[in-house]
Motif scaffolding. Structure first.
Motif, PDB file in Angstrom:
ATOM      1  N   VAL A 181       0.860  -1.185   0.000  1.00  5.48           N
ATOM      2  CA  VAL A 181       0.000   0.000   0.000  1.00  5.48           C
ATOM      3  C   VAL A 181       0.897   1.235   0.000  1.00  5.48           C
ATOM      4  O   VAL A 181       1.872   1.288   0.756  1.00  5.48           O
ATOM      5  N   ASN A 182       0.564   2.174  -0.876  1.00 10.94           N
ATOM      6  CA  ASN A 182       1.254   3.465  -0.885  1.00 10.94           C
ATOM      7  C   ASN A 182       0.274   4.536  -0.408  1.00 10.94           C
ATOM      8  O   ASN A 182      -0.832   4.642  -0.945  1.00 10.94           O
ATOM      9  N   TRP A 183       0.701   5.285   0.541  1.00 11.59           N
ATOM     10  CA  TRP A 183      -0.165   6.358   1.067  1.00 11.59           C
ATOM     11  C   TRP A 183       0.530   7.688   0.790  1.00 11.59           C
ATOM     12  O   TRP A 183       1.590   7.975   1.364  1.00 11.59           O
ATOM     13  N   TYR A 184      -0.085   8.444  -0.108  1.00 10.01           N
ATOM     14  CA  TYR A 184       0.458   9.755  -0.469  1.00 10.01           C
ATOM     15  C   TYR A 184      -0.199  10.788   0.444  1.00 10.01           C
ATOM     16  O   TYR A 184      -1.353  11.182   0.203  1.00 10.01           O
ATOM     17  N   LEU A 185       0.511  11.207   1.467  1.00  4.46           N
ATOM     18  CA  LEU A 185      -0.081  12.179   2.389  1.00  4.46           C
ATOM     19  C   LEU A 185      -0.222  13.542   1.727  1.00  4.46           C
ATOM     20  O   LEU A 185      -1.172  14.276   1.978  1.00  4.46           O
ATOM     21  N   SER A 186       0.756  13.851   0.899  1.00  7.83           N
ATOM     22  CA  SER A 186       0.700  15.081   0.112  1.00  7.83           C
ATOM     23  C   SER A 186       1.512  14.815  -1.143  1.00  7.83           C
ATOM     24  O   SER A 186       1.985  13.700  -1.375  1.00  7.83           O
ATOM     25  N   ARG A 187       1.656  15.823  -1.919  1.00  7.45           N
ATOM     26  CA  ARG A 187       2.460  15.678  -3.133  1.00  7.45           C
ATOM     27  C   ARG A 187       3.914  15.326  -2.788  1.00  7.45           C
ATOM     28  O   ARG A 187       4.627  14.742  -3.584  1.00  7.45           O
ATOM     29  N   PHE A 188       4.333  15.709  -1.606  1.00  5.37           N
ATOM     30  CA  PHE A 188       5.755  15.573  -1.260  1.00  5.37           C
ATOM     31  C   PHE A 188       6.061  14.417  -0.299  1.00  5.37           C
ATOM     32  O   PHE A 188       7.213  14.070  -0.121  1.00  5.37           O
ATOM     33  N   LEU A 189       5.047  13.907   0.321  1.00 10.14           N
ATOM     34  CA  LEU A 189       5.291  12.927   1.380  1.00 10.14           C
ATOM     35  C   LEU A 189       4.466  11.672   1.133  1.00 10.14           C
ATOM     36  O   LEU A 189       3.248  11.757   0.910  1.00 10.14           O
ATOM     37  N   LYS A 190       5.154  10.528   1.176  1.00  7.24           N
ATOM     38  CA  LYS A 190       4.388   9.281   1.036  1.00  7.24           C
ATOM     39  C   LYS A 190       4.953   8.226   1.978  1.00  7.24           C
ATOM     40  O   LYS A 190       6.132   8.260   2.365  1.00  7.24           O
ATOM     41  N   VAL A 191       4.062   7.305   2.312  1.00  6.91           N
ATOM     42  CA  VAL A 191       4.431   6.170   3.167  1.00  6.91           C
ATOM     43  C   VAL A 191       4.113   4.908   2.373  1.00  6.91           C
ATOM     44  O   VAL A 191       3.031   4.783   1.808  1.00  6.91           O
ATOM     45  N   GLN A 192       5.082   3.992   2.313  1.00  5.25           N
ATOM     46  CA  GLN A 192       4.878   2.751   1.572  1.00  5.25           C
ATOM     47  C   GLN A 192       5.071   1.579   2.522  1.00  5.25           C
ATOM     48  O   GLN A 192       6.089   1.508   3.225  1.00  5.25           O
ATOM     49  N   ALA A 193       4.111   0.672   2.532  1.00  8.35           N
ATOM     50  CA  ALA A 193       4.228  -0.552   3.341  1.00  8.35           C
ATOM     51  C   ALA A 193       4.070  -1.740   2.405  1.00  8.35           C
ATOM     52  O   ALA A 193       3.008  -1.919   1.803  1.00  8.35           O
ATOM     53  N   HIS A 194       5.134  -2.505   2.268  1.00  7.81           N
ATOM     54  CA  HIS A 194       5.122  -3.603   1.296  1.00  7.81           C
ATOM     55  C   HIS A 194       5.611  -4.890   1.940  1.00  7.81           C
ATOM     56  O   HIS A 194       6.479  -4.867   2.810  1.00  7.81           O
ATOM     57  N   THR A 195       5.053  -5.993   1.494  1.00  6.76           N
ATOM     58  CA  THR A 195       5.542  -7.300   1.955  1.00  6.76           C
ATOM     59  C   THR A 195       5.875  -8.140   0.727  1.00  6.76           C
ATOM     60  O   THR A 195       5.172  -8.075  -0.290  1.00  6.76           O
ATOM     61  N   THR A 196       6.951  -8.882   0.831  1.00  6.58           N
ATOM     62  CA  THR A 196       7.423  -9.686  -0.304  1.00  6.58           C
ATOM     63  C   THR A 196       7.650 -11.121   0.142  1.00  6.58           C
ATOM     64  O   THR A 196       8.228 -11.374   1.200  1.00  6.58           O
ATOM     65  N   ARG A 197       7.171 -12.029  -0.673  1.00  5.05           N
ATOM     66  CA  ARG A 197       7.444 -13.456  -0.460  1.00  5.05           C
ATOM     67  C   ARG A 197       8.301 -13.914  -1.624  1.00  5.05           C
ATOM     68  O   ARG A 197       7.992 -13.631  -2.770  1.00  5.05           O
ATOM     69  N   ASP A 198       9.415 -14.565  -1.340  1.00  8.64           N
ATOM     70  CA  ASP A 198      10.218 -15.022  -2.468  1.00  8.64           C
ATOM     71  C   ASP A 198      10.507 -16.509  -2.378  1.00  8.64           C
ATOM     72  O   ASP A 198      10.487 -17.117  -1.318  1.00  8.64           O
ATOM     73  N   TRP A 199      10.732 -17.079  -3.542  1.00  9.80           N
ATOM     74  CA  TRP A 199      10.991 -18.506  -3.673  1.00  9.80           C
ATOM     75  C   TRP A 199      12.329 -18.654  -4.403  1.00  9.80           C
ATOM     76  O   TRP A 199      12.427 -18.374  -5.596  1.00  9.80           O
ATOM     77  N   ARG A 200      13.290 -19.117  -3.677  1.00  8.95           N
ATOM     78  CA  ARG A 200      14.621 -19.272  -4.281  1.00  8.95           C
ATOM     79  C   ARG A 200      14.763 -20.690  -4.825  1.00  8.95           C
ATOM     80  O   ARG A 200      14.264 -21.632  -4.221  1.00  8.95           O
ATOM     81  N   ARG A 201      15.480 -20.831  -5.921  1.00  8.41           N
ATOM     82  CA  ARG A 201      15.637 -22.172  -6.496  1.00  8.41           C
ATOM     83  C   ARG A 201      17.060 -22.373  -7.005  1.00  8.41           C
ATOM     84  O   ARG A 201      17.754 -21.415  -7.375  1.00  8.41           O
ATOM     85  N   GLU A 202      17.464 -23.613  -6.983  1.00  8.67           N
ATOM     86  CA  GLU A 202      18.758 -24.010  -7.557  1.00  8.67           C
ATOM     87  C   GLU A 202      18.542 -25.288  -8.329  1.00  8.67           C
ATOM     88  O   GLU A 202      17.970 -26.242  -7.781  1.00  8.67           O
ATOM     89  N   ASP A 203      19.000 -25.297  -9.568  1.00  9.41           N
ATOM     90  CA  ASP A 203      18.796 -26.475 -10.402  1.00  9.41           C
ATOM     91  C   ASP A 203      17.330 -26.894 -10.431  1.00  9.41           C
ATOM     92  O   ASP A 203      17.020 -28.088 -10.424  1.00  9.41           O
ATOM     93  N   GLY A 204      16.451 -25.960 -10.382  1.00 10.37           N
ATOM     94  CA  GLY A 204      15.027 -26.239 -10.479  1.00 10.37           C
ATOM     95  C   GLY A 204      14.362 -26.608  -9.170  1.00 10.37           C
ATOM     96  O   GLY A 204      13.148 -26.718  -9.095  1.00 10.37           O
ATOM     97  N   ALA A 205      15.142 -26.804  -8.114  1.00 10.31           N
ATOM     98  CA  ALA A 205      14.558 -27.205  -6.831  1.00 10.31           C
ATOM     99  C   ALA A 205      14.556 -26.024  -5.860  1.00 10.31           C
ATOM    100  O   ALA A 205      15.468 -25.197  -5.878  1.00 10.31           O
ATOM    101  N   ALA A 206      13.535 -25.973  -5.028  1.00 12.65           N
ATOM    102  CA  ALA A 206      13.432 -24.875  -4.053  1.00 12.65           C
ATOM    103  C   ALA A 206      14.486 -25.035  -2.969  1.00 12.65           C
ATOM    104  O   ALA A 206      14.783 -26.143  -2.534  1.00 12.65           O
ATOM    105  N   VAL A 207      15.066 -23.922  -2.555  1.00 15.54           N
ATOM    106  CA  VAL A 207      16.059 -23.955  -1.474  1.00 15.54           C
ATOM    107  C   VAL A 207      15.856 -22.773  -0.540  1.00 15.54           C
ATOM    108  O   VAL A 207      15.234 -21.779  -0.909  1.00 15.54           O
ATOM    109  N   ASP A 208      16.403 -22.925   0.640  1.00 13.87           N
ATOM    110  CA  ASP A 208      16.525 -21.826   1.589  1.00 13.87           C
ATOM    111  C   ASP A 208      15.227 -21.048   1.784  1.00 13.87           C
ATOM    112  O   ASP A 208      15.108 -19.890   1.399  1.00 13.87           O
TER     113      ASP A 208
END
Lengths: 424, 475
Positions: free
Chosen positions: A382-409
């Motif tokens: 979510v990005n919250w633009y409080l004004s033209r000059f000020l914004k707050v961003q709250a983001h969450t990321t899920r990642d899937w790492r792979r090696e040789d086609g298999a999921a790792v770590d």
């Protein structure tokens, strides 16, 4: 073998060596700084600095962003950093020559980011000389103040070359439907590995980018008027060394190994961007191919290595504003409104492998068949633009790492980021 | 008929070729050729930064068998140098579970400190004869790079790892530690904390286990050695140490006049510890024996009184008798040591003479070979005489060589040639027999009082960790 440390707490000794503001934040309450940024916003907004004296015009820009991040399973990574503390001046000399300089107080090694002059030649063509971004990747070329996500896409961060010193011709043709950028740069940009950046043997890089808006002048095209598609490429020599492109996961863990390369480095990219009212969609695909001439254990040529990146992204301004580069809330919090609220989502991927098949996959820097590695990440925020000059961003990321086609770590599966940004 | 012949020929061709094994690789009846395919840039970098343990990718080829994407790095302590680097091969460094004939790695000993190039091989053979678990060793001509440049004669030494433990003890899942020389240490009690042991003993297996499971057994062994009453040593150490094997090992080391082993001039040095996964006593395993054959007339109880375990062992009449018996057994086992030395010389002579990077001349090589052969010829009689004589003076204890008795030491450390660089100084540090014409300089003088060569030696000593005895000569 990593060129960037994994996130972790900064020791007192590290703070003494590189006294960044994040260290100073240990001493003062971080909340106070956040409060200061918010409190200063209306003041600075009301006091934009623009100077005009005779033939010289100057406009001061400021951008400061405070980031908090947390990587799952790594409590030591939870910290607050002053991510950007930049001041820049743009303006014009004698009404024709534009200039821009920007300094980042957080960057000890390369504090000067942009420093260039730009002058028109005729109606359609301009020339730019100095230090600026090599024209490749829409996401990389988007100014920091206008980013929809806390972090640029992995491809833009690691596969795009970034800034370098060079000369570029650019302009718009065919009733402004076509925009072109083409230039020659001293070396491979500042996104490459530090050792490569410092290598005096590095050759020049040529780059070109073409952006096409097929219906920009046709009213009957309706929403498609805002559609832009583009392509870009770069080519340049890479000296012998462990200089393969860098790559980290979305959680900032090292992903790409250091591989010995030598020869031509080519980048190919394609992009699409479309905006309709509060909605914006876009995506990019990019590929970097490194030759490995004379890099085998018998000093012979190895198959090229290929790094690939792509992303698709979308944003929607739930409060109904029209999506622009710098979002202007219809009802700024400074005027008693709620600002603008934007939802953002992105799916992306970053991968590295060697060309050619056969052989046992290896982690050797001179292996003919490398262990293929990759990271796929999904970001919601979510990005919250409080004004033209000020914004707050709250983001969450899920990642899937792979090696040789298999999921790792899976330990670094989720990471959260919060940014408070002031940009003038 | 033609068809029958064709079938027979095809069958003969299709018959499986006898599979090569690690025994073939370590077959010391022949001189092997090993070709390390390494990028020229990496080889130059490895030599330039030989003090670092950075691995470089390489392919290792032997008898047409090629292991691709192995790891190769500089190795060694006193022998580490950038001219003829000692090398460690790690076959699974870049490719998981990759092996060469069942081996995960191997060591290429550069024979840098041994002018004869014979000592490692002959010493390990004698350990093997006396059933002390010792790494297999064979000679190789080593070739490097795409143009197959001959860089010299090396000894291929079996790595002491899980594979070695499996071969010697039937199981490879035990605890293995390499003793890292840090200071003069002779089994003194280091207290209840485990850190002093972790400082000296580097685990080579089970590296992720807790400090307690890794080092408490070593601490208990050392405490048992120190606390054992006179005459009770064997019983006290039975749960902790295979004392019989150790007695034999000490006897072989002193038979071979090893000045840098368990009873070395600077304390414990050059050994591994092994312990079964189920517990049980430690086995002490010999390593790096290129400082043997140093002194023909060395008393075979040299330094025994300086070491806590050696002293207690010597003071135990039964164990002393066992030790003397082991010395005599070593003398018997070494009956053909001279023959073995001569056969080894015959095998390596041309390769050694053509070795372009060895730090000694061919004349020095021939002289050193003659010294080893003479040692092998006469040592048995000398040891037997010592043992006979000790019978009459046993109660008085042995005459022990003290570290301070430097004039009696038969060898000197010599800085040869120009230093490779200011920081690393005398990488060409070599041990040479003492001769009257060598001018000695005490290592205790201030730097500015020493000749440049002496400072190089001192610098090298600082790096190599060789402190207590250093004699220098002016080139």
């Amino acid at each position: 073998m990593t060129d960037r440390p994994a996130p972790g707490p900064r020791t007192a000794a590290a703070c003494r060596r590189a006294p960044e503001i994040s260290c100073g934040l240990r001493k003062i309450h971080r909340g106070r700084l956040l409060g200061a940024i918010i409190a200063l916003a209306p003041v600075t907004a009301a006091a934009q600095v623009e100077v005009e004296a005779g033939q010289v015009r100057a406009e001061i820009h400021v951008i400061a962003s405070l980031d908090w991040r947390d990587v799952q399973g790594h409590p030591e990574s939870s910290r607050v950093d002053l991510r950007r503390a930049r001041i820049g001046i743009t303006g014009a000399l004698f009404a024709r020559v534009e200039y821009e300089v920007e300094h980042d107080f957080r960057e000890a090694d390369r504090p000067w980011r942009d420093a260039f002059v730009n002058a028109p030649f005729g109606r359609a063509i301009e020339a730019r000389v100095g230090r600026f971004k090599i024209p490749f990747s829409l996401d990389q070329l988007t100014p920091a103040a206008e980013l929809d996500f806390v972090a640029r896409s992995l491809g833009a961060q690691y596969l795009a070359p970034g800034r370098d010193i060079g000369a570029m011709a650019h302009g718009r043709l065919f009733a402004r439907r076509v925009r072109f950028q083409t230039g020659v740069f001293r070396a491979g940009g500042d996104n490459v590995r530090p050792a490569e950046r410092r290598d005096p043997r590095h050759g020049a890089v040529v780059a070109g980018r073409l952006l096409y808006r097929p219906w920009s002048e046709r009213v009957e095209a309706g929403p498609l008027r805002a559609l832009a598609i583009g392509a870009a490429l770069t080519a340049g020599g890479v000296p012998e060394g462990y200089y393969s492109v860098r790559g980290h996961t979305a959680a900032d863990a090292p992903l790409f190994p250091e591989v010995a390369v030598q020869g031509l480095r080519r980048r190919y990219g394609a992009e699409i961007d479309w905006r309709a009212g509060p909605l914006a969609l876009g995506g990019e695909i990019m590929r970097v191919v490194d030759e490995r001439r004379g890099q085998s254990t018998d000093d012979e040529r190895l198959p090229d290595i290929v790094a690939r990146g792509w992303y698709v992204r979308g944003t929607w301004l739930a409060t109904g504003e029209r999506k622009t580069d710098r979002v202007r809330p219809a009802r700024s919090v400074l005027r008693g409104g709620i600002g603008a609220i934007e939802l953002a989502a992105r799916l992306e991927d970053l991968a590295l492998s060697s060309r050619g098949a056969g052989g046992v996959p290896t982690r050797s820097a001179r292996g003919d068949t490398l262990v293929a590695v990759g990271d796929r990440a999904a970001t919601l925020g979510v990005n919250w633009y409080l004004s033209r000059f000020l914004k707050v961003q709250a983001h969450t990321t899920r990642d899937w790492r792979r090696e040789d086609g298999a999921a790792v770590d899976a330990r670094r599966a989720w990471n959260q980021r919060l940014r408070v940004q002031f940009a003038l | 008929m033609t068809a029958l012949v064709a079938v027979l020929v095809a069958a003969a061709l299709a018959a499986p070729v006898e599979a090569l094994t690690a025994d073939d690789l370590f077959d010391d009846r022949e001189l092997h050729d090993i070709w390390i395919h390494m990028n020229a840039r990496d080889w130059a970098q490895l030599r330039a930064t030989y003090m670092e343990n950075t691995f470089y990718p390489c392919d290792v080829e032997w008898r047409g068998l090629k292991v691709r994407n192995a790891g190769c790095r500089s190795r060694g302590t006193g022998t580490r140098n950038g001219v003829k680097p000692g090398l460690r091969l790690d076959f699974n460094h870049y490719v998981a579970a990759q092996e060469l004939l069942g081996l995960e790695g191997a060591v290429l000993d550069n024979l840098w400190q041994d002018g004869s190039m014979l000592k490692e091989r002959l010493a390990m053979r004698l350990f093997d004869h006396l059933e002390v678990p010792a790494p297999r060793t064979t000679y190789v001509r080593l070739y490097i790079g795409s143009d197959r440049t001959y860089i010299g004669l090396y000894a291929l030494v079996e790595e002491i790892d899980e594979t070695f433990a499996r071969r010697q003890f039937g199981r490879g899942d035990g605890y293995l530690y390499e003793y890292r020389w840090k200071d003069e240490y002779r089994f003194e009690d280091l207290g209840p904390e485990l850190e002093p042991y972790a400082y000296r003993f580097e685990p080579r297996t089970r590296v992720r286990e807790s400090m307690f499971s890794l080092y408490a057994p070593i601490r208990d062994l050392v405490q048992a050695i120190n606390e054992a009453d006179e005459g009770e040593l064997e019983a006290a150490l039975a749960p902790h140490l295979d004392l019989r094997m150790l007695v034999t090992q000490l006897a072989v080391e002193n038979y071979l006049a090893d000045w840098d082993g368990l009873l070395g001039y600077a304390g414990l040095s050059n050994f591994y510890l092994h312990r079964s996964a189920d517990g049980g006593p430690f086995h002490v395993l010999p390593w790096d024996k290129d400082t043997t054959f140093a002194w023909l007339h060395m008393p075979p109880w040299h330094n025994v009184e300086d070491n806590v375990l050696g002293r207690k062992l010597w003071n135990d009449r039964r164990l002393r008798a066992d030790y003397l018996a082991a010395l005599l057994e070593a003398a018997s086992a070494a009956a053909d040591l001279e023959g073995e030395a001569l056969r080894a010389v015959q095998q390596i002579h041309d390769a050694a003479v053509e070795d372009p990077l060895k730090p000694y001349s061919n004349e020095q090589f021939e002289e050193a070979v003659a010294d080893v052969v003479e040692f092998a010829r006469h040592r048995a009689a000398i040891v037997r005489r010592f043992v006979r004589e000790i019978g009459s003076v046993a109660d008085a204890g042995p005459r022990v060589q003290r570290p301070g008795d430097r004039d009696e030491l038969p060898f000197v450390a010599v800085a040869e040639g120009e230093p490779q660089d200011a920081e690393h100084g005398a990488a060409n540090l070599a041990v040479r027999p003492r001769t009257p014409e060598l001018v000695q300089h005490g290592a205790s003088g201030a730097d500015d009082e020493l000749p440049q060569s002496a400072r190089w030696v001192r610098a090298a000593v600082g790096i190599l960790g060789r402190k207590p005895f250093v004699h220098m000569i002016v080139p």
